[in-house]
Design a protein around this motif. Structure first.
Motif, PDB file in Angstrom:
ATOM      1  N   GLU A 112       0.817  -1.213   0.000  1.00 40.65           N
ATOM      2  CA  GLU A 112       0.000   0.000   0.000  1.00 40.65           C
ATOM      3  C   GLU A 112       0.861   1.278   0.000  1.00 40.65           C
ATOM      4  OE1 GLU A 112      -4.021  -1.164   2.338  1.00 40.65           O
ATOM      5  OE2 GLU A 112      -2.225  -1.129   3.595  1.00 40.65           O
ATOM      6  N   PRO A 113       1.771   1.406  -0.942  1.00 41.61           N
ATOM      7  CA  PRO A 113       2.594   2.627  -0.973  1.00 41.61           C
ATOM      8  C   PRO A 113       1.777   3.879  -1.263  1.00 41.61           C
ATOM      9  CG  PRO A 113       2.919   1.343  -2.968  1.00 41.61           C
ATOM     10  CD  PRO A 113       2.109   0.484  -2.039  1.00 41.61           C
ATOM     11  N   TYR A 114       0.609   3.712  -1.908  1.00 40.33           N
ATOM     12  CA  TYR A 114      -0.246   4.852  -2.196  1.00 40.33           C
ATOM     13  C   TYR A 114      -0.765   5.505  -0.925  1.00 40.33           C
ATOM     14  CZ  TYR A 114      -3.755   1.227  -1.376  1.00 40.33           C
ATOM     15  OH  TYR A 114      -4.495   0.198  -0.830  1.00 40.33           O
ATOM     16  N   ALA A 115      -0.753   4.762   0.190  1.00 38.68           N
ATOM     17  CA  ALA A 115      -1.299   5.280   1.437  1.00 38.68           C
ATOM     18  C   ALA A 115      -0.234   5.928   2.327  1.00 38.68           C
ATOM     19  CB  ALA A 115      -1.999   4.157   2.208  1.00 38.68           C
ATOM     20  N   TRP A 116       0.972   5.339   2.402  1.00 37.43           N
ATOM     21  CA  TRP A 116       1.974   5.866   3.323  1.00 37.43           C
ATOM     22  C   TRP A 116       2.994   6.788   2.660  1.00 37.43           C
ATOM     23  CZ3 TRP A 116       6.996   4.798   2.141  1.00 37.43           C
ATOM     24  CH2 TRP A 116       7.279   3.662   1.365  1.00 37.43           C
ATOM     25  N   MET A 117       3.141   6.714   1.323  1.00 39.14           N
ATOM     26  CA  MET A 117       4.111   7.583   0.669  1.00 39.14           C
ATOM     27  C   MET A 117       3.707   9.067   0.673  1.00 39.14           C
ATOM     28  SD  MET A 117       5.860   5.567  -2.536  1.00 39.14           S
ATOM     29  CE  MET A 117       6.902   6.993  -2.820  1.00 39.14           C
ATOM     30  N   PRO A 118       2.418   9.428   0.446  1.00 34.82           N
ATOM     31  CA  PRO A 118       2.062  10.857   0.481  1.00 34.82           C
ATOM     32  C   PRO A 118       2.392  11.544   1.807  1.00 34.82           C
ATOM     33  CG  PRO A 118       0.355   9.621  -0.646  1.00 34.82           C
ATOM     34  CD  PRO A 118       1.294   8.605  -0.073  1.00 34.82           C
ATOM     35  N   PRO A 119       2.015  10.982   2.978  1.00 31.30           N
ATOM     36  CA  PRO A 119       2.422  11.677   4.212  1.00 31.30           C
ATOM     37  C   PRO A 119       3.932  11.690   4.419  1.00 31.30           C
ATOM     38  CG  PRO A 119       1.407   9.561   4.730  1.00 31.30           C
ATOM     39  CD  PRO A 119       1.162   9.821   3.286  1.00 31.30           C
ATOM     40  N   ALA A 120       4.608  10.627   4.008  1.00 32.16           N
ATOM     41  CA  ALA A 120       6.071  10.608   4.135  1.00 32.16           C
ATOM     42  C   ALA A 120       6.702  11.694   3.272  1.00 32.16           C
ATOM     43  CB  ALA A 120       6.613   9.237   3.752  1.00 32.16           C
ATOM     44  N   LEU A 121       6.193  11.862   2.048  1.00 29.38           N
ATOM     45  CA  LEU A 121       6.725  12.895   1.171  1.00 29.38           C
ATOM     46  C   LEU A 121       6.398  14.294   1.691  1.00 29.38           C
ATOM     47  CD1 LEU A 121       5.953  11.385  -2.359  1.00 29.38           C
ATOM     48  CD2 LEU A 121       8.184  11.582  -1.228  1.00 29.38           C
ATOM     49  N   MET A 122       5.225  14.464   2.286  1.00 26.71           N
ATOM     50  CA  MET A 122       4.871  15.763   2.852  1.00 26.71           C
ATOM     51  C   MET A 122       5.815  16.130   3.997  1.00 26.71           C
ATOM     52  SD  MET A 122       2.321  17.126   1.175  1.00 26.71           S
ATOM     53  CE  MET A 122       1.262  18.173   2.131  1.00 26.71           C
ATOM     54  N   ILE A 123       6.129  15.150   4.850  1.00 23.35           N
ATOM     55  CA  ILE A 123       7.083  15.399   5.941  1.00 23.35           C
ATOM     56  C   ILE A 123       8.448  15.756   5.362  1.00 23.35           C
ATOM     57  CG2 ILE A 123       8.306  14.340   7.878  1.00 23.35           C
ATOM     58  CD1 ILE A 123       5.815  12.623   8.347  1.00 23.35           C
ATOM     59  N   LEU A 124       8.890  14.973   4.368  1.00 24.02           N
ATOM     60  CA  LEU A 124      10.204  15.199   3.768  1.00 24.02           C
ATOM     61  C   LEU A 124      10.303  16.574   3.130  1.00 24.02           C
ATOM     62  CD1 LEU A 124      12.985  14.154   2.788  1.00 24.02           C
ATOM     63  CD2 LEU A 124      11.806  13.207   0.792  1.00 24.02           C
ATOM     64  N   PHE A 125       9.329  16.920   2.297  1.00 23.18           N
ATOM     65  CA  PHE A 125       9.392  18.199   1.592  1.00 23.18           C
ATOM     66  C   PHE A 125       9.216  19.383   2.545  1.00 23.18           C
ATOM     67  CE2 PHE A 125       8.117  15.716  -2.314  1.00 23.18           C
ATOM     68  CZ  PHE A 125       9.343  15.878  -2.941  1.00 23.18           C
ATOM     69  N   THR A 126       8.408  19.211   3.580  1.00 18.39           N
ATOM     70  CA  THR A 126       8.238  20.304   4.541  1.00 18.39           C
ATOM     71  C   THR A 126       9.534  20.581   5.279  1.00 18.39           C
ATOM     72  OG1 THR A 126       5.893  19.738   4.846  1.00 18.39           O
ATOM     73  CG2 THR A 126       6.923  21.104   6.530  1.00 18.39           C
ATOM     74  N   ILE A 127      10.178  19.523   5.786  1.00 20.22           N
ATOM     75  CA  ILE A 127      11.432  19.710   6.525  1.00 20.22           C
ATOM     76  C   ILE A 127      12.516  20.266   5.602  1.00 20.22           C
ATOM     77  CG2 ILE A 127      13.261  18.513   7.785  1.00 20.22           C
ATOM     78  CD1 ILE A 127      11.163  16.627   8.883  1.00 20.22           C
ATOM     79  N   LEU A 128      12.626  19.723   4.383  1.00 19.34           N
ATOM     80  CA  LEU A 128      13.641  20.210   3.453  1.00 19.34           C
ATOM     81  C   LEU A 128      13.411  21.678   3.086  1.00 19.34           C
ATOM     82  CD1 LEU A 128      14.240  17.288   0.914  1.00 19.34           C
ATOM     83  CD2 LEU A 128      15.840  18.198   2.601  1.00 19.34           C
ATOM     84  N   SER A 129      12.163  22.022   2.791  1.00 14.13           N
ATOM     85  CA  SER A 129      11.883  23.403   2.383  1.00 14.13           C
ATOM     86  C   SER A 129      12.166  24.382   3.510  1.00 14.13           C
ATOM     87  CB  SER A 129      10.428  23.529   1.914  1.00 14.13           C
ATOM     88  OG  SER A 129       9.525  23.243   2.968  1.00 14.13           O
ATOM     89  N   VAL A 130      11.765  24.037   4.733  1.00 12.80           N
ATOM     90  CA  VAL A 130      12.024  24.941   5.862  1.00 12.80           C
ATOM     91  C   VAL A 130      13.520  25.042   6.141  1.00 12.80           C
ATOM     92  CG1 VAL A 130      11.590  25.363   8.316  1.00 12.80           C
ATOM     93  CG2 VAL A 130       9.755  24.514   6.864  1.00 12.80           C
TER      94      VAL A 130
END
Length: 308
Positions: free
Chosen positions: A273-291
């Motif tokens: 079920e990567p469709y379920a856990w990858m979006p929140p993982a990517l949101m965490i990753l991109f948020t931390i990287l962008s900040v």
């Protein structure tokens, strides 16, 4: 224009408006810092990415009509469909709604906790660094004691004492356990600022202690506080995700990125079920990287050694 002087004809010209030298307006330090910031491609890209994430979380109702806290018990563990683009979890919550609204929870906790930590740390560290002497020794020994306690243990103890679990309780717990590091840092900043000429001059003319702190020292540490706050926000996004993943964060009914990862932490879900856990993982990753990119850009922009 012509004039006669000693029998000679001399031509004189009146200065025209075009020949007047216009004074060059100097740029303020803030404007120079902003120009340096926007010349940094990583900082600008981080700002753009963070603005996109912020827009997605704020405008969540535009992208989904499902509530993140209302489960569809007749449609659990659903794969992606036209109705549920990211499927549903085991409780029937729409994953897309949980991702979008979960950003509100995570970012709210990060910003509020960072603000509380900065305020507590600045007040405590500022008093310690400004007065020095025995006041500094006493205050810093308490900070040393606080820094020796494991963070997770403090969170567990405080949650057990308050016997409740909510977003605002998590903000309170995280804030009162994370400020000692900021206090120690700001103590060093104030130890340096109190030796500056403008502080010595303010003391000489009889300015009060609080006027010196709030009118002279704090404004001159604004750039440091901006950079420190941005780094703190990035850290809290990761901390909140980690606590929620471990089951120590907000309640399961409250959407959060870490809570979603916790729901799909078993091997079978990670594989199928990567469709379920990858979006929140990517949101965490991109948020931390962008900040972090924004923080690095602000640090370089406000660095007095940087060239305009």
């Amino acid at each position: 224009m012509y004039s006669l002087t000693s029998g000679a004809v001399i031509e004189t010209q009146k200065p025209s408006a075009a020949n007047k030298v216009k004074p060059v307006k100097s740029k303020s330090p803030t404007r120079l810092s902003l120009e340096r910031f926007f010349r940094n491609p990583l900082a600008v890209s981080g700002l753009v990415i963070f603005c996109i994430i912020l827009f997605l979380t704020i405008a969540a109702p535009l992208f989904t009509h499902f509530s993140p806290s209302t489960p569809d018990i007749m449609n659990t563990d659903s794969p992606p469909t036209a109705l549920h683009p990211l499927g549903t979890d085991g409780s029937g919550y729409d994953n897309l709604a949980r991702v979008l609204y979960g950003g509100r929870t995570d970012l709210t906790i990060a910003f509020v906790a960072a603000f509380a930590q900065i305020v507590l740390g600045v007040i405590y560290g500022g008093i310690s660094g400004f007065f020095g002497g025995w006041v500094d020794n006493i205050l810093m020994r308490f900070v040393d004691i606080m820094l020796n306690f494991p963070f997770i243990s403090l969170v567990l103890v405080l949650e057990a004492i308050f016997n409740t679990s909510s977003m605002w309780m998590l903000v309170l717990v995280v804030s009162i356990t994370s400020w000692p590091g900021t206090a120690r840092f700001m103590r060093g900043v104030f130890l340096q600022l109190r030796e500056q000429d403008y502080v010595v001059g303010a003391r000489t003319i009889g300015c009060s202690t609080w006027r010196i702190i709030f009118r002279h020292m704090l404004p001159n540490s604004t750039s440091i506080l901006v950079v420190l706050t941005s780094f703190t926000v990035a850290g809290y996004v990761g901390i909140n995700a980690a606590l929620s993943y471990l089951g120590l964060g907000v309640p399961p009914s409250t959407p959060s990125w870490g809570g979603m990862l916790n729901s799909y932490s078993d091997y079978l879900s990670l594989k199928t079920e990567p469709y379920a856990w990858m979006p929140p993982a990517l949101m965490i990753l991109f948020t931390i990287l962008s900040v972090n990119f924004i923080s690095d850009g602000l640090r370089d922009a406000f660095d007095p050694q940087s060239k305009a």
